[in-house]
Design a protein around this motif. Sequence first.
Motif, PDB file in Angstrom:
ATOM      1  N   UNK A 251       0.847  -1.188   0.000  1.00  0.00           N
ATOM      2  CA  UNK A 251       0.000   0.000   0.000  1.00  0.00           C
ATOM      3  C   UNK A 251       0.888   1.246   0.000  1.00  0.00           C
ATOM      4  N   UNK A 252       0.490   2.267  -0.764  1.00  0.00           N
ATOM      5  CA  UNK A 252       1.273   3.499  -0.830  1.00  0.00           C
ATOM      6  C   UNK A 252       1.005   4.375   0.391  1.00  0.00           C
ATOM      7  N   UNK A 253       2.081   4.941   0.943  1.00  0.00           N
ATOM      8  CA  UNK A 253       1.999   5.849   2.082  1.00  0.00           C
ATOM      9  C   UNK A 253       2.780   7.115   1.753  1.00  0.00           C
ATOM     10  N   UNK A 254       2.339   8.269   2.261  1.00  0.00           N
ATOM     11  CA  UNK A 254       3.070   9.512   1.967  1.00  0.00           C
ATOM     12  C   UNK A 254       4.465   9.494   2.585  1.00  0.00           C
ATOM     13  N   UNK A 255       5.413  10.079   1.873  1.00  0.00           N
ATOM     14  CA  UNK A 255       6.794  10.171   2.347  1.00  0.00           C
ATOM     15  C   UNK A 255       7.262  11.607   2.168  1.00  0.00           C
ATOM     16  N   UNK A 256       7.683  12.222   3.257  1.00  0.00           N
ATOM     17  CA  UNK A 256       8.202  13.587   3.208  1.00  0.00           C
ATOM     18  C   UNK A 256       9.622  13.570   3.763  1.00  0.00           C
ATOM     19  N   UNK A 257      10.586  13.860   2.900  1.00  0.00           N
ATOM     20  CA  UNK A 257      11.988  13.904   3.308  1.00  0.00           C
ATOM     21  C   UNK A 257      12.399  15.339   3.587  1.00  0.00           C
ATOM     22  N   UNK A 258      13.133  15.519   4.659  1.00  0.00           N
ATOM     23  CA  UNK A 258      13.568  16.854   5.052  1.00  0.00           C
ATOM     24  C   UNK A 258      14.850  17.251   4.326  1.00  0.00           C
TER      25      UNK A 258
END
Length: 428
Positions: A365-372
């Motif tokens: 399942x796709x999940x949001x990914x936010x890289x700093x």
Amino acid sequence: MDRYTRLTELGWNMDLLRRGTVLVVGAGALGNEIIKNLALAGVGNVLVVDLDVIESHNLTRSVLFRASDVGRRKAEVAALAAADIEPRMNVRWFDAPFQTTLGLGALGNVDIVLGSLDNIQTRRDLNRACLLTNTPFIDGGLYFLDGDVRTFLPPFPVCFDCTLTQDERDTGWRRWSCLGILGDHGAGVGPTAPTVASMVGGLQAQLALKYLHKDFAGPYPMLVPNGVRIRFNGFADEYERWDLNRDSECPTHLSVTSVPLSPITSIPYGNDMPAAQLLEIAQAALGHEAYIELGFDVVHSLHCFQCDRIEAAARRRGALGIAETMCPECTPSVCFECGHSIAKTVATRPDLVFPEKVDCAACFESNPLVLRDSQTLNRIEPGSPALAYSLAELTVPMMDILEARDFEGQKTMYIQLDGDRDKVFGTC
């Protein structure tokens, strides 16, 4: 009969060996063999660096480890075992990455470096440190039933980096796993054999012993070949040897200039001193706008542009994993669908990581990914965020040599952190 009679009959000088100092980076199967042989030969001073712990699968290939050692630090166990073999050996161990543990001043005070590492980047960093300090480097490696030894001695007509392709440099942090686990970049890897570790480690140790005798007028010349590769093909049971060629585009040769032997300003402080204090020393000698080159990039903060959260950090660039750069506020900790750890997916399945999403390794399942975004620095200078940290927090290793420059870059001074000498060498 004296304990060392058979060794002296070989032409070895025990006084030379007892005065010698050897650095061994890596204390796995190959490092075990090297350390064992140095202890049997009566080498007086050995430094051992390895950040890993002993696992059960290490026991079939590592002569110095026992079942009761599982869970303990490789460097510590190997060092204590060596001291048990040779009680007069001064053996020091360090259970941290080489890059952040031993600086150029330490490298410049050892006679020879033996590498028994399983990742290319650390070998490149070790190679660079040896070129900077004119310290001989003998690299060893294992793969399936094969093994090889490469020699790199001053004046370094060829170095370890010369032997790599650009693709190998780009994927340098990948580690060969003896368990056959996929590497960080998804490449299949293979096991190593204890028999080949014994052969390669024995050859590395013998070359080191010969190098320690390079100026000794013994019964026969102790010669160590420079810039050669000696390979054992375990499938064909054959040894091969050939000369290595210098790469005209080698990034290490193009960027490295040896640290001058003098003048170096030694100060009685270790890497626990505040960066601001070191800058004051440089400014007193070079003017109030002087600065200090770290020689590497340090991530000092992580900034999420989505939530605008800023987190202070002090990690060497290249040692920061993707999971650590994820914003904990904007990236879920577990999969929305099945509860599987997102950090675990990122660490073990980089092929499932995309610019703005990560597919769960368990259910896909796709999940949001936010890289700093990482904010970096490579100098200690007036007004720098580096001034809030100690040198150790900035990952400056013990006994490092740092270059300070005036504002125009016309005047320089080299500063060695000598306050850590006893921590590094003990009673050497």
